[in-house]
Design a protein around this motif. Sequence first.
Motif, short mmCIF file in Angstrom:
data_model
loop_
_atom_site.label_atom_id
_atom_site.label_comp_id
_atom_site.label_asym_id
_atom_site.label_seq_id
_atom_site.Cartn_x
_atom_site.Cartn_y
_atom_site.Cartn_z
N ALA A 230 40.37 42.84 32.92
CA ALA A 230 39.29 42.71 31.87
C ALA A 230 38.92 44.00 30.81
N ALA A 231 38.85 45.11 31.37
CA ALA A 231 38.29 46.26 30.22
C ALA A 231 39.91 46.54 29.50
N HIS A 232 41.16 46.43 30.12
CA HIS A 232 42.27 46.60 29.20
C HIS A 232 42.38 45.77 28.16
N LEU A 233 42.07 44.42 28.37
CA LEU A 233 42.48 43.16 27.70
C LEU A 233 41.35 43.58 26.35
N ARG A 234 39.97 43.64 26.92
CA ARG A 234 38.90 44.07 25.85
C ARG A 234 39.53 44.78 24.64
N GLU A 235 39.98 46.04 25.36
CA GLU A 235 40.37 47.17 24.37
C GLU A 235 41.54 46.65 23.63
N ASN B 4 36.85 38.66 24.33
CA ASN B 4 35.96 38.44 25.41
C ASN B 4 36.32 37.99 26.51
N VAL B 5 36.08 38.66 27.43
CA VAL B 5 36.63 38.37 29.02
C VAL B 5 35.43 38.32 30.15
N THR B 6 35.38 37.23 30.76
CA THR B 6 34.39 36.93 31.82
C THR B 6 34.88 36.85 33.27
N THR B 7 34.72 37.73 34.13
CA THR B 7 35.35 37.76 35.36
C THR B 7 34.26 37.12 36.42
N THR C 238 39.27 34.49 37.18
CA THR C 238 38.85 34.51 38.34
C THR C 238 39.99 35.09 39.51
N GLY C 239 39.40 35.58 40.68
CA GLY C 239 40.08 36.14 41.49
C GLY C 239 39.28 36.65 42.87
N ARG C 240 40.01 37.09 43.82
CA ARG C 240 39.11 37.60 45.11
C ARG C 240 38.90 39.11 44.80
N ARG C 241 39.61 39.67 44.13
CA ARG C 241 39.66 41.27 44.07
C ARG C 241 38.87 41.74 42.84
N ILE C 242 37.77 41.85 42.95
CA ILE C 242 37.06 42.22 41.68
C ILE C 242 37.27 43.57 40.92
N ASP C 243 37.84 44.40 41.74
CA ASP C 243 38.42 45.93 41.38
C ASP C 243 39.50 45.53 40.15
N ARG C 244 40.24 44.64 40.67
CA ARG C 244 41.60 44.56 39.68
C ARG C 244 41.12 43.53 38.61
#
Length: 252
Positions: free
Chosen positions: A43-48, A53-56, A32-38
């Motif tokens: 999340a994309a980096h961790l999945r790869e 599984n990463v939920t934002t 969770t966080g305020r800056r969705i782009d970050r």
Amino acid sequence: MAKIALITGATSGIGEACAKVFARERYDLILTGRRIDRLETLAAHLREEYNVNVTTLQFDVRNRDEVVKHLESLNDECKKVNVLVNNAGLSLGLEPFQEGSYDDWDTMIDTNIKGLLYVGKVVANWMIANGFGHIINLGSIAGKEVYANGNVYCATKHAVDALNKGMRIDLLPHGIKVTAVHPGAVETEFSEVRFKGDKARAKKVYEGFEPLVADDVAETIWFCASRPAHVNINDILVMPTAQSGGSNIFRK
């Protein structure tokens, strides 16, 4: 089935470092966080990198309605959270009490105390229903000692210290672990936020000694989370070697 870690304030600093450590250990993540782009980039980096599984979830922990709405929107499987890292927090300003900003005070109190409470209550009830869980609250040396001009920030972290103890007592009959990790000086965006974007002033905070970095704290959090089921680290204070207390740093 993979274990799940929910980490607040995951867009930078200690929260981001925790996300990487728990992903490395093959936890699925709710970030969770305020800056969705970050959040989405992480999340994309961790999945790869780790095939987890990463939920934002984008929300501000200060907003109780947003916290409850977004967390309760998760499906039942996602609510089987093993570890909550209550990391979201900040400091604003470094002025004597009598010169402090009302707005800064409100933001610190709403983030560091109320935000921790809002997220903690929702997830604690999931953990009670699940019959397992570990809540790790991010405190600070400022929650153990008060330093000059720290006034309200120190008060919020003293509150975290007290809440951590209270949560541990109240959740004891449910077998829920509760831990506080209290770092000393850590070089992250913390000082830039405190000084409202003044990078030169923020850099001076860490001159003349080697501070902790976010990974140091994340590895400490992982140590606490990875203990056997019968072991709980109630409270841990982690400092740079050059720091002995809240305002006592040896600078070369």
